[in-house]
Design an enzyme around this catalytic site. Structure first.
Site, PDB file in Angstrom:
ATOM      1  N   ASP A   2       0.844  -1.196   0.000  1.00 14.02           N
ATOM      2  CA  ASP A   2       0.000   0.000   0.000  1.00 14.02           C
ATOM      3  C   ASP A   2       0.882   1.251   0.000  1.00 14.02           C
ATOM      4  OD1 ASP A   2      -2.202   1.786   0.432  1.00 14.02           O
ATOM      5  OD2 ASP A   2      -3.315   0.113   1.271  1.00 14.02           O
TER       6      ASP A   2
ATOM      7  N   HIS B 138       2.059   2.021  -3.146  1.00 13.19           N
ATOM      8  CA  HIS B 138       1.198   3.056  -3.714  1.00 13.19           C
ATOM      9  C   HIS B 138       1.807   4.450  -3.644  1.00 13.19           C
ATOM     10  CE1 HIS B 138      -2.706   0.476  -3.227  1.00 13.19           C
ATOM     11  NE2 HIS B 138      -1.775  -0.124  -3.926  1.00 13.19           N
TER      12      HIS B 138
END
Ligand SMILES: *[C@@H]1O[C@H](CO)[C@@H](O)[C@H](O)[C@H]1NC(C)=O
Ligand SMILES: *[C@@H]1O[C@H](CO)[C@@H](O)[C@H](O)[C@H]1NC(C)=O
Ligand SMILES: *[C@@H]1O[C@H](CO)[C@@H](O)[C@H](O)[C@H]1NC(C)=O
Ligand SMILES: *[C@@H]1O[C@H](CO)[C@@H](O)[C@H](O)[C@H]1NC(C)=O
Length: 419
Positions: A218, A241
């Site tokens: 993430d 991310h």
């Protein structure tokens, strides 16, 4: 006579030395002395807590060794949820984390209520250093938003050297802290792991994160509401991310983030790069944010401002409010994008993005024959030497042309906002 003086001197010396070493040792609390075993099987939680209590109760005279919790090398300590609480008596406390830490198997994980495994609360001037590896043991039973290391209200915190891996959820959480330095850490999780943010920051200010590797599924770093003066330098991020401001303004909340400066970072195989994400209907602002000297290696969405953030279903409609995004600079980006949309400025029609600046941005496609482009909604600002061209930002050239009352040649698609 002479001999007896020597003997007396010697005795005095021995006495002084032993007092000194006792004093020094008095401040060093080795978890083994508190009954920890370190065989990766025995539950060492109580030994750690007892040792911590002694550290936290210890007082120091000036110049003496600060109270130190020692986790010796060459062993692996199994810990259940442990809460290291302050405030401590000494102005500064230390944890020397040389030995490894491992989480228990799922069946042994019964009464974890709060959202952290190794939790620190109200400990000021804490230094955690060492070469330990913290192994979350693939602990899929953990509740959502559990953190491996969680620091709540810990001012002047320093963390360095640690490695955290195999965590199915967030690695490090920082909340309500002022003055934090994190350096030389490694946070590793598989690319496909859900919600494994590297470092989650909320309601904190004066943070300095540097010289680290974060490859999680993430956000490498997520900066949430109430945070300001955050410096991130020489971070290698990916997979993951990217480095995100937000998400902000969820469920109409009033979130403020300012003075975030990201320098000399690499996004390698990330799904996003430099990102700001806010929900429709929120309040507050994200402003004075800069990303500079960024290397992109196969990065998805390298530059991304999204004021309609909504990763799941039931997205809120545009309302009369939005988190205001302004004064954002993207400077000196070089490298490849895995998406053909390399730059997205998707701002709100109600509260547009203002003063977005791009300078010396050169993003090319990962695929030799492809071109990348930029998409813009409701954003304004300037771009110089930026490829791909960002249609909503004016280049110095555009400004000149407009000032001269001319229009641009519509046939020719410029490669740069300014050449
Ligand atoms: C960033 O990288 C550039 C180019 O390699 C270097 O000149 C500069 O000193 C670096 N700055 C920081 C803060 O690391
Ligand atoms: C980028 O990531 C790939 C795959 O994880 C890795 O092999 C490569 O060494 C990385 N490149 C850099 C410059 O870190
Ligand atoms: C911008 O956001 C709107 C609203 O969520 C969405 O419909 C649209 O697809 C987005 N555009 C881009 C280019 O991401
Ligand atoms: C942009 O990057 C490409 C690929 O690295 C390079 O060939 C090109 O010279 C760069 N352009 C500028 C203006 O720096």
């Amino acid at each position: 006579m002479c001999l007896s003086v020597q003997i007396r001197f010697f005795i005095t010396l021995v006495f002084l030395l032993s007092t000194f070493s006792r004093q020094a040792k008095g401040k060093l609390f080795n978890v083994l002395d508190f009954g920890a075993v370190g065989d990766a099987r025995t539950d060492d939680s109580k030994a750690f807590l007892d040792a911590w209590r002694s550290v936290c109760e210890a007082t120091t005279t000036s110049g003496a060794t600060m109270p130190t919790l020692q986790v010796p090398a060459g062993k692996t300590f199994l810990l259940k949820q442990v809460k290291f609480s302050g405030p401590c008596k000494s102005a500064t406390v230390q944890i020397q984390m040389m030995g490894n830490i491992i989480a228990p198997m799922s069946t042994d994980w019964t009464d974890c209520k709060s959202g952290c495994w190794l939790c620190f609360d109200l400990v000021d001037n804490l230094i955690i250093s060492g070469t330990a590896t913290i192994n979350g043991n693939g602990a899929v039973w953990w509740q959502k938003s559990t953190h491996v290391l969680y620091f709540q209200s810990c001012n002047n915190l320093r963390v360095s050297g640690l490695t955290s891996h195999n965590s199915p959820l967030n690695h490090i959480g920082i909340s309500g802290c002022k003055g934090v330095s994190i350096s030389k850490i490694n946070l590793i999780a598989p690319n496909d792991s859900p919600n494994t943010d590297g470092i989650d920051i909320a309601n904190s200010n004066q943070l300095d994160i540097s010289d680290s590797f974060i490859g999680t599924g993430d956000d490498c770093i997520a900066i949430n509401g109430g945070s300001s003066n955050i410096k991130i330098t020489r971070l290698n991020c990916g997979p993951g991310h990217g480095i995100s401001v937000g998400s902000l303004g969820k469920d109409g909340s009033n979130d403020m983030v300012e003075e975030v400066h990201v320098r000399n970072c690499t996004f390698n195989g990330t799904q996003n790069g430099a990102r700001i994400k806010t929900w429709a209907g929120g309040l507050g602002f994200a402003r004075s944010i800069s990303y500079e000297d960024i290397i992109l290696i196969r990065a998805g969405n390298p530059i991304f401002i999204d004021q309609h953030y909504c990763p799941h279903q039931n997205c809120p409609p545009e309302k009369q409010t939005a988190v205001k995004v302004s004064d954002v600079t993207f400077s000196k980006f070089q490298g490849t994008s895995a998406d053909n949309i390399a730059i997205t400025l998707n701002c709100s029609s109600i509260v547009p993005c203002t003063n977005i600046k791009m300078n010396l941005v050169n993003i090319t496609s990962l695929y030799p024959s492809s071109k990348v482009e930029a998409i813009c909604n409701h954003a304004d600002g300037t771009a110089t030497s930026t490829a791909p061209v960002v249609p909503c930002l004016s280049s110095v050239q555009d400004v000149l042309i407009r000032r001269e009352g001319q229009t641009q040649d519509g046939d020719q698609e410029p490669q740069y906002n300014e050449l």
